[in-house]
Design an enzyme around this catalytic site. Structure first.
Site, PDB file in Angstrom:
ATOM      1  N   ASP A 187       0.668  -0.726  -0.051  1.00 30.81           N
ATOM      2  CA  ASP A 187      -0.194   0.251   0.081  1.00 30.81           C
ATOM      3  C   ASP A 187       0.726   0.964  -0.529  1.00 30.81           C
ATOM      4  OD1 ASP A 187      -1.465   1.718   0.405  1.00 30.81           O
ATOM      5  OD2 ASP A 187      -2.812   0.845   1.750  1.00 30.81           O
ATOM      6  N   SER A 236      -7.216   4.668  -1.511  1.00 30.16           N
ATOM      7  CA  SER A 236      -6.777   3.211  -1.446  1.00 30.16           C
ATOM      8  C   SER A 236      -7.532   2.273  -1.961  1.00 30.16           C
ATOM      9  CB  SER A 236      -6.590   2.919  -0.381  1.00 30.16           C
ATOM     10  OG  SER A 236      -5.030   3.105   0.292  1.00 30.16           O
ATOM     11  N   THR A 302      -8.661  -1.676   1.011  1.00 34.77           N
ATOM     12  CA  THR A 302      -7.851  -2.500   0.490  1.00 34.77           C
ATOM     13  C   THR A 302      -8.186  -3.704   0.970  1.00 34.77           C
ATOM     14  OG1 THR A 302      -5.709  -1.140   0.113  1.00 34.77           O
ATOM     15  CG2 THR A 302      -5.420  -3.548  -0.720  1.00 34.77           C
ATOM     16  N   ASP A 457       2.029   2.625   3.661  1.00 34.82           N
ATOM     17  CA  ASP A 457       1.136   3.282   3.334  1.00 34.82           C
ATOM     18  C   ASP A 457       0.819   4.471   4.832  1.00 34.82           C
ATOM     19  OD1 ASP A 457      -0.746   5.372   1.792  1.00 34.82           O
ATOM     20  OD2 ASP A 457      -1.467   4.647   3.220  1.00 34.82           O
ATOM     21  N   HIS A 461       2.120   8.479   5.949  1.00 34.80           N
ATOM     22  CA  HIS A 461       2.086   9.378   6.279  1.00 34.80           C
ATOM     23  C   HIS A 461       1.858  10.200   7.040  1.00 34.80           C
ATOM     24  CE1 HIS A 461      -1.822   9.535   3.656  1.00 34.80           C
ATOM     25  NE2 HIS A 461      -2.131   8.031   3.988  1.00 34.80           N
ATOM     26  N   ASP A 502      -1.750   0.590  -4.555  1.00 35.97           N
ATOM     27  CA  ASP A 502      -2.917   0.781  -5.120  1.00 35.97           C
ATOM     28  C   ASP A 502      -2.724   2.077  -4.904  1.00 35.97           C
ATOM     29  OD1 ASP A 502      -1.776   1.038  -2.643  1.00 35.97           O
ATOM     30  OD2 ASP A 502      -3.783   0.454  -1.677  1.00 35.97           O
ATOM     31  N   HIS A 624      -1.634  11.156  -0.325  1.00 33.68           N
ATOM     32  CA  HIS A 624      -0.926  10.110  -1.530  1.00 33.68           C
ATOM     33  C   HIS A 624      -0.398  11.131  -2.608  1.00 33.68           C
ATOM     34  CE1 HIS A 624      -3.868   7.371  -0.130  1.00 33.68           C
ATOM     35  NE2 HIS A 624      -3.128   7.496   0.543  1.00 33.68           N
TER      36      HIS A 624
END
Length: 662
Positions: A187, A236, A302, A457, A461, A502, A624
């Site tokens: 991710d 995602s 996801t 992911d 962040h 993703d 993202h």
């Protein structure tokens, strides 16, 4: 014959070009993929697998004091030269007559939207008049199928002569090429992240690596474009849904096209890859197995994209129910990850209606339910397996394996005891156990396994790059062990393995940092601290080593680290060093602000140079990015994944490899 076919394709392309409308620029919209007052979902340029089920919804809008005309019609025609001739002679006919599906009773509702940034931010500061009201008349057709491959034009006629047209493409069903498919998702993982993970984990001599990562050794590599239905940047939920449906969607949506109605569960659905696999005909190999493995909550975007249908990814309590009680539920053979709080109502529990879903999964669907690594490794049965190892997202690899004191937090036990979850498995242990169960249950019919390294992911962040890269290395290690497991059991020739992401983050490395020199200056000496960053020939090499060969650095708190960062971040302080005490918190809410919304500022407990943010002040973490993401492929059908492709194409190629459809 070839010439005639080519001319037919040209005529179809011309028709498509005449209908297709460019995406409308702007940050705010009335409804995604609906630039006019007449909406058709699925929208223009949608692509289907022959025989897959899907819902259709039309909406007619009117703004302010206007009202939508309730008299509208929907028709469909198959374009000439696009394949088999239909009984209607390729003429437009009523949609219900063509599909033999009757529309539900017409619905009406109202909603509000913001026309631009000025209207939106006025509303955030308390202005209740800046939103534009919209009135809606709508109809929906549920469970539609188009079995004939080809190109179709769908036309909504509304408001006394206006029309919205959409071109749909239906792809043929292919002969099955593989028995099993494993889809690994890192991710948020991008190529620069893989390069950084390689740098800190693999030895090199004279600038050449002596050993590569497991992903590096795949025979096929491609790139995936990740745009969402109505935005250049994806989240995602809808990006993972593209992999599971072949359709783009909007932020937060799982397996649906978001409509404008109030409920998050009536939006037009698309049949999922797992649903197609569950109803695969005996002629095509029979009902296949489904496995879901994640280091996040199993209800997170996801993993939920494998089995859920909702416009709102945050409906996690209902998502747990959908797995076993939804309409044509997937009921996966293997579900492993976190998210215990949505299964119970004890300490910290948030289950739907207070239901004990551990008991429900066991009694209603025969699941073996486990909660720690020991129970996972001991399980040798063939019953479906539910393993939930944390109250929320599982702790990251670095804290599970190196800085173990960080997981001694009360309340993380997945059963609601209020105790810490101290015995969580690693990703490779979950994936291998998942394959064992799937093989026992579906050796003859084959299976699909989605395995997610979620905290690549989740740590990118908050700008915690060390923890993100460690989880990427855990994914790579798992990929290597998976290939070994398959080869040992002679399943490698029957199994397609994909490793992708993703979406991306705008992370990259631009040099190294001498942290000893950096730390020798006070916080006020920012200029001198910045001089510790070496670039070009002065970047040299970082201090990470992997002497024991396990694929991870032996030590993470080293002198020479990576000068790295992202393009999208809140204002924060950076010292380029690992946060031993846990994940970073780069920004916090400002205590005093004249705005009605939260304004964030650098976390005063962090040290280092000040980096003024590139994001709006409502953002407390990074976001993202636009980057294409890589896809690595090995096994039968792997050649399909080379080159540059849209994220929706991943679904269609997996469906082709597994022989799904009709």
């Amino acid at each position: 014959m070839v010439k005639v076919f080519a001319l037919a394709l040209v005529s179809i392309a011309t028709a498509i070009s005449a209908v297709a409308a460019k995406d409308v620029p702007g940050q705010f919209k009335r409804l995604g993929a609906c630039p006019t007052l007449g909406c058709v979902f699925p929208p223009d340029n949608a692509e289907f697998l022959a025989g897959a089920h899907f819902d259709v919804r039309v909406e007619v809008h009117a703004e302010d004091s206007d009202k939508p005309n309730p008299k509208y019609s929907l028709s469909i025609e198959k374009l000439k030269g696009s394949g088999h001739k239909n009984t209607n002679g390729n003429k437009a006919v009523d949609f219900s007559k063509f599909t033999k599906v009757k529309a539900n009773a017409q619905e009406t509702w109202d909603f509000n939207y913001y026309k631009d940034a000025a209207a939106y931010w006025k509303a955030q500061d308390g202005d209740k008049t800046s939103a534009t009201p919209v009135h809606v008349a709508s109809s929906a057709w549920r469970g539609v199928q188009l079995r004939e491959p080809g190109t179709y034009k769908v036309t909504l006629k509304y408001n006394n002569g206006k029309k919205t047209e959409a071109i749909w493409t239906v792809n043929p069903v292919s002969k099955r090429k593989a028995k099993n498919v494993i889809l690994f998702i890192g991710d948020g993982m991008t190529t620069p992240m893989i390069a950084a993970a390689r740098l800190i984990s693999k030895s090199h001599t004279s600038g050449k690596y002596t050993k590569k990562m497991h992903m590096d050794q795949f025979p096929v590599i491609g790139h995936v474009m990740t745009h969402s239905l109505d935005s250049l940047i994806t989240d995602s939920a809808n990006s993972a849904s593209a992999y599971n449906t072949g359709h783009k969607s909007s932020a937060g949506a799982l397996g649906v096209y978001p409509d404008s109605s109030a409920t998050p569960f009536d939006d037009p659905k698309q049949e999922l890859l797992a649903e197609l696999l569950r109803r695969r005909s005996k002629k095509a190999g029979g009902r296949g197995g489904v496995g879901i493995v994640t280091t996040a909550e199993v209800q997170d975007a996801t993993p939920a994209a494998v089995f859920a249908h909702t416009r709102n990814r945050d409906e996690k309590a209902t998502i747990v129910d959908q797995m076993i009680r939804g309409e044509n539920p997937v009921v996966a053979d293997v579900i492993l990850g976190g998210g215990g709080k949505y299964f119970h109502s004890k300490t910290g529990g948030k289950s739907l209606n207070g239901t004990d879903y551990y008991q429900t999964y066991s009694k209603e669907r025969g699941y073996k339910v486990i909660h720690d690594k020991d129970a996972l490794l001991k399980y040798k049965g063939s019953d479906p397996l539910l393993g939930i190892f944390h109250q929320g997202n599982m702790d990251v690899w670095l804290d599970r394996n190196v800085y173990k004191d960080n997981i001694k937090k009360t309340g993380s036990d997945p059963t609601g005891t209020g105790q810490p979850a101290l015995n969580q498995p690693n990703l490779d242990q979950m994936v291998i156990k998942g394959m064992e169960v799937l093989e026992k249950r579906h050796h003859n019919s084959g299976w699909f396994l989605m395995a997610e390294a979620a905290s690549v992911d989740k740590m990118m962040h908050p700008l915690d790059y060390d923890r993100a890269l460690a989880d990427l290395l855990e994914l790579d290690s798992t990929v290597g062990k998976t290939r070994e497991w398959l080869k040992k059991r002679k399943l490698d020739k029957d199994t397609l393995i994909l490793v992708t992401a993703d979406h991306g983050h705008s992370f990259d490395v631009y040099g190294s940092v001498d942290t000893q020199y950096f730390n020798s200056f006070s916080e006020s000496e920012e200029l001198e601290k910045k001089n510790s960053i070496g670039t070009y020939e002065n970047s040299g090499w970082p201090s990470y080593e992997d002497a024991d060969g396990d694929g991870f650095p032996d030590k993470w708190d080293v002198r020479y680290t990576l000068a790295s960062g992202t393009a999208a971040f809140p204002s924060h302080r950076e010292d380029f060093q690992i946060n031993i005490g846990g994940a970073r918190v780069p920004a916090v809410a400002k205590s005093v602000s004249h705005h009605h919304y939260k304004v964030h500022e650098p976390n005063s407990t962090e040290v280092g140079i000040l980096k003024p943010g590139t994001l709006g002040v409502t953002e407390s973490v990074g976001v993202h990015s636009l980057q294409d993401v890589p896809v690595f492929a090995a096994g039968p059908g792997s050649q399909l994944f080379s080159g540059v492709q849209d994220n929706t194409e991943i679904f269609h190629k997996i469906a082709e490899v597994l022989g799904l459809g009709n």
